[in-house]
Design a protein around this motif. Sequence first.
Motif, PDB file in Angstrom:
ATOM      1  N   LEU A 119       0.850  -1.059   0.173  1.00  0.00           N
ATOM      2  CA  LEU A 119      -0.047  -0.375   0.337  1.00  0.00           C
ATOM      3  C   LEU A 119       1.088   1.357   0.027  1.00  0.00           C
ATOM      4  CD1 LEU A 119      -2.858  -1.042   2.894  1.00  0.00           C
ATOM      5  CD2 LEU A 119      -2.830  -0.921   0.231  1.00  0.00           C
ATOM      6  N   SER A 120       2.485   1.514   0.655  1.00  0.00           N
ATOM      7  CA  SER A 120       2.915   2.294   0.774  1.00  0.00           C
ATOM      8  C   SER A 120       3.807   2.592  -0.453  1.00  0.00           C
ATOM      9  CB  SER A 120       3.935   2.344   1.574  1.00  0.00           C
ATOM     10  OG  SER A 120       3.312   2.279   3.243  1.00  0.00           O
ATOM     11  N   LEU A 121       4.076   1.544  -1.177  1.00  0.00           N
ATOM     12  CA  LEU A 121       4.315   1.682  -2.755  1.00  0.00           C
ATOM     13  C   LEU A 121       3.500   2.311  -3.744  1.00  0.00           C
ATOM     14  CD1 LEU A 121       6.628  -1.741  -2.439  1.00  0.00           C
ATOM     15  CD2 LEU A 121       7.357   0.333  -2.953  1.00  0.00           C
ATOM     16  N   GLU A 122       2.604   1.494  -3.796  1.00  0.00           N
ATOM     17  CA  GLU A 122       1.307   2.372  -4.680  1.00  0.00           C
ATOM     18  C   GLU A 122       0.984   4.097  -4.072  1.00  0.00           C
ATOM     19  OE1 GLU A 122      -2.345  -0.027  -4.076  1.00  0.00           O
ATOM     20  OE2 GLU A 122      -1.399  -2.050  -5.543  1.00  0.00           O
ATOM     21  N   ASN A 123       0.830   3.856  -2.878  1.00  0.00           N
ATOM     22  CA  ASN A 123       0.060   5.561  -2.997  1.00  0.00           C
ATOM     23  C   ASN A 123       2.040   6.222  -3.016  1.00  0.00           C
ATOM     24  OD1 ASN A 123      -1.497   7.769  -1.331  1.00  0.00           O
ATOM     25  ND2 ASN A 123       0.730   7.846  -0.091  1.00  0.00           N
ATOM     26  N   LEU A 124       2.993   5.778  -3.108  1.00  0.00           N
ATOM     27  CA  LEU A 124       4.785   6.491  -3.585  1.00  0.00           C
ATOM     28  C   LEU A 124       3.859   7.056  -4.973  1.00  0.00           C
ATOM     29  CD1 LEU A 124       6.606   7.789  -3.302  1.00  0.00           C
ATOM     30  CD2 LEU A 124       7.707   5.548  -2.987  1.00  0.00           C
ATOM     31  N   ALA A 125       3.985   5.845  -5.522  1.00  0.00           N
ATOM     32  CA  ALA A 125       3.684   6.266  -7.086  1.00  0.00           C
ATOM     33  C   ALA A 125       2.441   6.784  -7.593  1.00  0.00           C
ATOM     34  CB  ALA A 125       3.402   4.682  -7.623  1.00  0.00           C
ATOM     35  N   LYS A 126       1.837   7.456  -6.452  1.00  0.00           N
ATOM     36  CA  LYS A 126       0.588   7.925  -6.681  1.00  0.00           C
ATOM     37  C   LYS A 126       0.505   9.689  -6.266  1.00  0.00           C
ATOM     38  CE  LYS A 126      -3.117   4.254  -6.738  1.00  0.00           C
ATOM     39  NZ  LYS A 126      -4.556   4.291  -5.881  1.00  0.00           N
ATOM     40  N   THR A 127       1.373   9.588  -5.272  1.00  0.00           N
ATOM     41  CA  THR A 127       1.634  11.104  -5.119  1.00  0.00           C
ATOM     42  C   THR A 127       2.435  11.950  -5.229  1.00  0.00           C
ATOM     43  OG1 THR A 127       2.473   9.985  -2.875  1.00  0.00           O
ATOM     44  CG2 THR A 127      -0.294  10.383  -3.405  1.00  0.00           C
ATOM     45  N   LEU A 128       3.562  11.160  -4.863  1.00  0.00           N
ATOM     46  CA  LEU A 128       5.171  12.101  -5.473  1.00  0.00           C
ATOM     47  C   LEU A 128       4.815  12.835  -6.692  1.00  0.00           C
ATOM     48  CD1 LEU A 128       7.769  12.153  -3.691  1.00  0.00           C
ATOM     49  CD2 LEU A 128       8.322  10.368  -5.443  1.00  0.00           C
ATOM     50  N   ASP A 129       5.487  14.156  -6.878  1.00  0.00           N
ATOM     51  CA  ASP A 129       4.917  14.892  -7.888  1.00  0.00           C
ATOM     52  C   ASP A 129       6.635  14.843  -8.371  1.00  0.00           C
ATOM     53  OD1 ASP A 129       5.048  16.973  -9.383  1.00  0.00           O
ATOM     54  OD2 ASP A 129       5.301  18.864  -7.967  1.00  0.00           O
ATOM     55  N   PRO A 130       6.587  14.363 -10.104  1.00  0.00           N
ATOM     56  CA  PRO A 130       7.968  13.748 -10.512  1.00  0.00           C
ATOM     57  C   PRO A 130       7.952  15.409 -11.548  1.00  0.00           C
ATOM     58  CG  PRO A 130       5.452  13.715 -12.061  1.00  0.00           C
ATOM     59  CD  PRO A 130       4.740  13.951 -10.453  1.00  0.00           C
ATOM     60  N   ARG A 131       7.515  16.421 -10.350  1.00  0.00           N
ATOM     61  CA  ARG A 131       8.384  17.345 -11.388  1.00  0.00           C
ATOM     62  C   ARG A 131       9.733  17.705  -9.920  1.00  0.00           C
ATOM     63  NH1 ARG A 131       3.899  21.576 -12.573  1.00  0.00           N
ATOM     64  NH2 ARG A 131       2.692  20.058 -11.008  1.00  0.00           N
ATOM     65  N   ALA A 132       9.107  17.433  -8.518  1.00  0.00           N
ATOM     66  CA  ALA A 132       9.742  17.861  -7.140  1.00  0.00           C
ATOM     67  C   ALA A 132      10.802  17.089  -7.680  1.00  0.00           C
ATOM     68  CB  ALA A 132       9.206  17.839  -6.037  1.00  0.00           C
ATOM     69  N   LEU A 133      10.269  15.588  -7.857  1.00  0.00           N
ATOM     70  CA  LEU A 133      11.804  14.363  -7.731  1.00  0.00           C
ATOM     71  C   LEU A 133      12.852  15.215  -9.082  1.00  0.00           C
ATOM     72  CD1 LEU A 133      12.700  11.679  -7.079  1.00  0.00           C
ATOM     73  CD2 LEU A 133      11.212  10.700  -9.105  1.00  0.00           C
ATOM     74  N   ASP A 134      12.572  15.510 -10.103  1.00  0.00           N
ATOM     75  CA  ASP A 134      13.417  15.950 -11.250  1.00  0.00           C
ATOM     76  C   ASP A 134      13.751  16.779 -11.046  1.00  0.00           C
ATOM     77  OD1 ASP A 134      12.532  13.857 -12.810  1.00  0.00           O
ATOM     78  OD2 ASP A 134      11.333  15.098 -14.164  1.00  0.00           O
ATOM     79  N   THR A 135      13.909  18.119 -10.617  1.00  0.00           N
ATOM     80  CA  THR A 135      14.115  19.267  -9.434  1.00  0.00           C
ATOM     81  C   THR A 135      15.127  18.593  -8.986  1.00  0.00           C
ATOM     82  OG1 THR A 135      12.365  20.852 -10.041  1.00  0.00           O
ATOM     83  CG2 THR A 135      14.091  21.732  -8.280  1.00  0.00           C
ATOM     84  N   ALA A 136      15.359  18.056  -7.429  1.00  0.00           N
ATOM     85  CA  ALA A 136      15.983  17.379  -6.677  1.00  0.00           C
ATOM     86  C   ALA A 136      16.930  16.380  -7.177  1.00  0.00           C
ATOM     87  CB  ALA A 136      14.372  16.648  -5.884  1.00  0.00           C
ATOM     88  N   ILE A 137      16.845  15.447  -8.295  1.00  0.00           N
ATOM     89  CA  ILE A 137      17.706  14.795  -8.619  1.00  0.00           C
ATOM     90  C   ILE A 137      18.763  15.785  -9.353  1.00  0.00           C
ATOM     91  CG2 ILE A 137      18.220  12.750 -10.628  1.00  0.00           C
ATOM     92  CD1 ILE A 137      15.576  12.126 -10.108  1.00  0.00           C
ATOM     93  N   LYS A 138      18.734  16.750  -9.933  1.00  0.00           N
ATOM     94  CA  LYS A 138      18.874  18.368 -10.501  1.00  0.00           C
ATOM     95  C   LYS A 138      19.569  18.369 -10.221  1.00  0.00           C
ATOM     96  CE  LYS A 138      18.665  21.607 -13.801  1.00  0.00           C
ATOM     97  NZ  LYS A 138      20.063  22.570 -13.089  1.00  0.00           N
ATOM     98  N   ALA A 139      19.289  18.747  -9.086  1.00  0.00           N
ATOM     99  CA  ALA A 139      20.089  19.508  -7.293  1.00  0.00           C
ATOM    100  C   ALA A 139      21.188  18.579  -6.638  1.00  0.00           C
ATOM    101  CB  ALA A 139      19.440  20.553  -6.204  1.00  0.00           C
ATOM    102  N   LEU A 140      20.711  17.365  -6.256  1.00  0.00           N
ATOM    103  CA  LEU A 140      21.998  16.205  -6.150  1.00  0.00           C
ATOM    104  C   LEU A 140      23.293  16.343  -7.027  1.00  0.00           C
ATOM    105  CD1 LEU A 140      19.530  14.217  -4.414  1.00  0.00           C
ATOM    106  CD2 LEU A 140      20.710  16.009  -3.369  1.00  0.00           C
ATOM    107  N   SER A 141      22.655  15.733  -8.473  1.00  0.00           N
ATOM    108  CA  SER A 141      23.818  15.384  -9.716  1.00  0.00           C
ATOM    109  C   SER A 141      24.348  16.689  -9.319  1.00  0.00           C
ATOM    110  CB  SER A 141      23.510  14.946 -10.558  1.00  0.00           C
ATOM    111  OG  SER A 141      22.287  16.496 -10.801  1.00  0.00           O
ATOM    112  N   GLU A 142      24.933  17.936  -9.767  1.00  0.00           N
ATOM    113  CA  GLU A 142      25.095  19.322  -9.615  1.00  0.00           C
ATOM    114  C   GLU A 142      26.104  19.426  -8.465  1.00  0.00           C
ATOM    115  OE1 GLU A 142      22.585  21.766 -11.004  1.00  0.00           O
ATOM    116  OE2 GLU A 142      22.577  21.451 -13.274  1.00  0.00           O
TER     117      GLU A 142
END
Length: 277
Positions: A119-142
């Motif tokens: 249930l936790s995994l299903e909820n994560l897939a539905k609710t996590l903002d992909p734009r926030a994830l992309d922005t976070a990855i960019k910040a970490l990779s740089e």
Amino acid sequence: MDARSAPASIEELLDRILEVSDGLPKRLRQCAEYVAANPDRVAVSTVAEMSEGAGVQPSAFMRFCQVLGFSGFSQMQRLFRDSYAQNWPDYATRLEKLRESGAGSPSALLAEFVEAGRLSLENLAKTLDPRALDTAIKALSEANMVHIVGMRRAFSVASYLAYAFEKMNVPTMLHDSVGNLDSRHAIREGDAVIAITFAPYSPETVALAEAGARAGAKVVAITDSLASPLRPVTPLLLTVSEADFGDFRSLSATLSLAVALVVAVGTANRARKNGIP
């Protein structure tokens, strides 16, 4: 009371606080800063306790609530009580609750925890903002260096991130409380901080995230609610809600998010080294 309507959600409330805080008188600004830094206390505190925490008179705190559009403190408090994550009971209490519910055999327990993880995994897939994830990855990779902090339940996630980033050749520093050493001064402009905390929130984690932001580092928060005290610190908020069984929460979704961060950042770094845009 001000003519504007009351916020309909905690997210809207915190956005309004950020919007109006600069134009508030000193005492009302103290109220704004205290609520933004301690949203988890609103649901369980009296107006006297909130005003004491903010260093103002109760009348000033009531006026602050009205400036936000509420009729008073009680109306604002109801908003938090609807979504407030209560502090979880200790382990002895949780075990007693499992016994009372007749949880059954170890195999039955395993099945229940597997279901909570699903249930936790299903909820994560539905609710996590992909734009926030992309922005976070960019910040970490740089980032020149990735600083990671997570105490208590979040420590397993923080230590895994530090291990996995090291395997990806990402410069990483794990901050912990060993020896009560203060390592926040190692954070520099151009670095990034991953701060992980869940209710009841770790003040040490919040403090290090705040120190990172002051130093000019990008802060990525992994937390469980938009009412988290990390929200005023950074816009890069990755929220994860873990289902529970018998008041025991797994970290299935949080660890899956951690794996995704590591792989995505490692891939981005490798692409940059190979000159791939």
